[in-house]
Write a protein that holds these residues in place. Structure first.
Motif, PDB file in Angstrom:
ATOM      1  N   ARG A 202      -1.559   5.349  47.378  1.00 59.88           N
ATOM      2  CA  ARG A 202      -0.884   4.428  46.469  1.00 59.88           C
ATOM      3  C   ARG A 202      -1.686   3.140  46.307  1.00 59.88           C
ATOM      4  NH1 ARG A 202       4.968   4.728  49.230  1.00 59.88           N
ATOM      5  NH2 ARG A 202       3.792   5.976  50.719  1.00 59.88           N
ATOM      6  N   GLN A 203      -2.231   2.666  47.406  1.00 57.93           N
ATOM      7  CA  GLN A 203      -3.011   1.437  47.344  1.00 57.93           C
ATOM      8  C   GLN A 203      -4.309   1.638  46.580  1.00 57.93           C
ATOM      9  OE1 GLN A 203      -3.141   0.327  51.527  1.00 57.93           O
ATOM     10  NE2 GLN A 203      -0.914   0.592  51.623  1.00 57.93           N
ATOM     11  N   ILE A 204      -4.929   2.802  46.748  1.00 56.63           N
ATOM     12  CA  ILE A 204      -6.156   3.091  45.995  1.00 56.63           C
ATOM     13  C   ILE A 204      -5.859   3.176  44.497  1.00 56.63           C
ATOM     14  CG2 ILE A 204      -7.928   4.844  45.589  1.00 56.63           C
ATOM     15  CD1 ILE A 204      -7.863   5.441  48.591  1.00 56.63           C
ATOM     16  N   LEU A 205      -4.744   3.807  44.137  1.00 53.99           N
ATOM     17  CA  LEU A 205      -4.372   3.872  42.725  1.00 53.99           C
ATOM     18  C   LEU A 205      -4.154   2.469  42.158  1.00 53.99           C
ATOM     19  CD1 LEU A 205      -3.654   5.548  40.233  1.00 53.99           C
ATOM     20  CD2 LEU A 205      -1.286   5.642  41.071  1.00 53.99           C
ATOM     21  N   LEU A 206      -3.490   1.611  42.912  1.00 60.01           N
ATOM     22  CA  LEU A 206      -3.290   0.231  42.469  1.00 60.01           C
ATOM     23  C   LEU A 206      -4.625  -0.495  42.310  1.00 60.01           C
ATOM     24  CD1 LEU A 206      -0.186  -1.228  44.353  1.00 60.01           C
ATOM     25  CD2 LEU A 206      -0.672  -1.381  41.899  1.00 60.01           C
ATOM     26  N   GLN A 207      -5.538  -0.288  43.236  1.00 62.01           N
ATOM     27  CA  GLN A 207      -6.857  -0.909  43.130  1.00 62.01           C
ATOM     28  C   GLN A 207      -7.559  -0.448  41.862  1.00 62.01           C
ATOM     29  OE1 GLN A 207      -8.056   0.491  46.924  1.00 62.01           O
ATOM     30  NE2 GLN A 207      -7.272  -1.289  48.030  1.00 62.01           N
ATOM     31  N   GLN A 208      -7.436   0.823  41.544  1.00 59.71           N
ATOM     32  CA  GLN A 208      -8.052   1.349  40.336  1.00 59.71           C
ATOM     33  C   GLN A 208      -7.421   0.728  39.093  1.00 59.71           C
ATOM     34  OE1 GLN A 208      -7.435   5.545  40.899  1.00 59.71           O
ATOM     35  NE2 GLN A 208      -9.213   5.777  42.258  1.00 59.71           N
ATOM     36  N   ARG A 209      -6.109   0.612  39.085  1.00 56.50           N
ATOM     37  CA  ARG A 209      -5.418   0.055  37.920  1.00 56.50           C
ATOM     38  C   ARG A 209      -5.737  -1.432  37.728  1.00 56.50           C
ATOM     39  NH1 ARG A 209      -0.696   3.191  36.704  1.00 56.50           N
ATOM     40  NH2 ARG A 209      -1.334   5.374  36.754  1.00 56.50           N
ATOM     41  N   LEU A 210      -5.983  -2.142  38.829  1.00 57.18           N
ATOM     42  CA  LEU A 210      -6.271  -3.574  38.751  1.00 57.18           C
ATOM     43  C   LEU A 210      -7.767  -3.868  38.689  1.00 57.18           C
ATOM     44  CD1 LEU A 210      -3.656  -4.835  41.358  1.00 57.18           C
ATOM     45  CD2 LEU A 210      -3.681  -5.424  38.917  1.00 57.18           C
ATOM     46  N   GLY A 211      -8.596  -2.837  38.756  1.00 60.74           N
ATOM     47  CA  GLY A 211     -10.036  -3.038  38.721  1.00 60.74           C
ATOM     48  C   GLY A 211     -10.574  -3.700  39.970  1.00 60.74           C
ATOM     49  N   LEU A 212      -9.969  -3.389  41.120  1.00 57.28           N
ATOM     50  CA  LEU A 212     -10.376  -3.982  42.393  1.00 57.28           C
ATOM     51  C   LEU A 212     -11.151  -2.966  43.226  1.00 57.28           C
ATOM     52  CD1 LEU A 212      -7.010  -5.759  43.321  1.00 57.28           C
ATOM     53  CD2 LEU A 212      -9.044  -6.767  42.252  1.00 57.28           C
ATOM     54  N   PRO A 213     -12.026  -3.432  44.110  1.00 59.74           N
ATOM     55  CA  PRO A 213     -12.775  -2.508  44.965  1.00 59.74           C
ATOM     56  C   PRO A 213     -11.853  -1.833  45.983  1.00 59.74           C
ATOM     57  CG  PRO A 213     -13.173  -4.782  45.625  1.00 59.74           C
ATOM     58  CD  PRO A 213     -12.387  -4.848  44.347  1.00 59.74           C
ATOM     59  N   THR A 214     -12.229  -0.635  46.378  1.00 58.78           N
ATOM     60  CA  THR A 214     -11.501   0.090  47.416  1.00 58.78           C
ATOM     61  C   THR A 214     -12.261   0.003  48.721  1.00 58.78           C
ATOM     62  OG1 THR A 214     -10.475   1.646  45.871  1.00 58.78           O
ATOM     63  CG2 THR A 214     -10.667   2.352  48.162  1.00 58.78           C
ATOM     64  N   PRO A 215     -11.642  -0.548  49.770  1.00 60.31           N
ATOM     65  CA  PRO A 215     -12.332  -0.623  51.062  1.00 60.31           C
ATOM     66  C   PRO A 215     -12.448   0.743  51.720  1.00 60.31           C
ATOM     67  CG  PRO A 215     -10.216  -1.817  51.101  1.00 60.31           C
ATOM     68  CD  PRO A 215     -10.321  -1.115  49.803  1.00 60.31           C
TER      69      PRO A 215
END
Length: 305
Positions: A202-215
């Protein structure tokens, strides 16, 4: 919402102030601290005080004092999520403006027939306090490689559905806050308990939607008691003894799968931490919960302490 650019390993420990620092917390804190130190990187502390009804007065300060007593000092100011609502609001507005989030009037009762999974709004009535959810499209799958568990994949539409970003009571959901904070703090490596493994897609999907890097992610197995029960259900609520930190530190070290003899000759806390940093071997960390048992419970404060 720009993330802090960094090539340096930057990890974090993020407790919720619902009680004292306990053995399970110490294992997570020490594991994330050792991995950061082994990489020559930084280690931060964030207080995840998003849920005031569950917060115990004074718990956050007590947790910070316990970390200090164990020599686990953050490389920067401690961040408290209760001070960061404006960042979560900005992220939410971005998601709403892009059509990735929506207002939802469904109650838990409305979702009983779908086992609580939201795939379409079916409210019996409009609510004065609607939630806001992230839209999860059919066929949405997220996969990632975990440092301890290998390849993890989740069908978010089937297993999770549209998930909450802001609750009906107005409180921020953990999933949104943790993503915003990890990006803002430039976190490159998330090392935490395996109870949060299922939340990671869920957090990775949110990062993708917000254009943020995934740790990168590495989830430590949960600490169990000798009967195989999750320690939080038995002894995990007992605080660790910061007045005499070495016994509990040795217990946490052993629970991380490291050889007990490595710390046997360490007479001081500074010596024990230096030895642990040099000797820590991530390949020895247990991969399954059954490998991580908490007996004997050295270093816990008991009722007769």
């Amino acid at each position: 919402m720009p993330a802090q650019p960094t090539s340096l390993h930057r990890g974090r420990f993020a407790p919720s102030p619902t009680g004292p620092l306990h053995l399970g917390s110490l294992v997570a804190a020490l594991g994330s601290w050792l991995i950061a130190r082994r990489a020559g990187g930084q280690w931060l502390v964030r207080i995840e005080d998003l849920d005031p009804p569950r917060e115990v007065a004074g718990a956050a300060d007590a947790q910070l004092a316990a970390l200090h007593a164990f020599g686990l000092h953050p490389d920067g100011a401690v961040v408290r999520q209760s001070d960061r609502g404006h960042l979560y609001q900005a992220a939410l507005e971005t998601l709403l403006s892009r059509g990735n989030a929506f207002v939802c009037h469904c109650s838990r009762r409305d979702l009983l027939e779908s086992n609580g999974i939201h795939r379409a709004c079916v409210p019996r009535a409009r609510r004065d306090d609607p939630a806001i959810r992230l839209r999860v499209h059919a066929g949405t799958r997220v996969a990632f490689d975990d440092g301890f568990h290998g390849r993890v994949e989740q069908d978010l539409e089937r297993e999770v559905g549209d998930f909450v970003l802001r609750r009906a009571d107005g409180l921020w959901a953990y999933q949104l806050a943790v993503v915003v904070d990890d990006a803002a703090q430039g976190i490159t490596d998330v090392v935490r308990g395996a109870d949060l493994l299922a939340s990671t897609p869920r957090q990775i999907l949110l990062q993708q939607r917000l254009g943020l890097p995934t740790p990168r992610h590495a989830h430590l197995p949960l600490v169990l008691d000798p009967d195989g029960r999750k320690l939080s259900k038995t002894l995990e609520s007992l605080p660790i003894d910061g007045r005499d930190p070495i016994p509990a530190l040795r217990t946490a070290w052993r629970l991380l799968g490291q050889p007990p003899e490595a710390l046997e000759r360490s007479a001081t806390l500074a010596e024990a931490l230096a030895t642990a940093t040099a000797a820590f071997d991530p390949s020895r960390v247990p991969r399954t919960p059954g490998d991580l048992l908490a007996a004997p419970h050295n270093g816990l404060v008991t009722d007769d302490a």
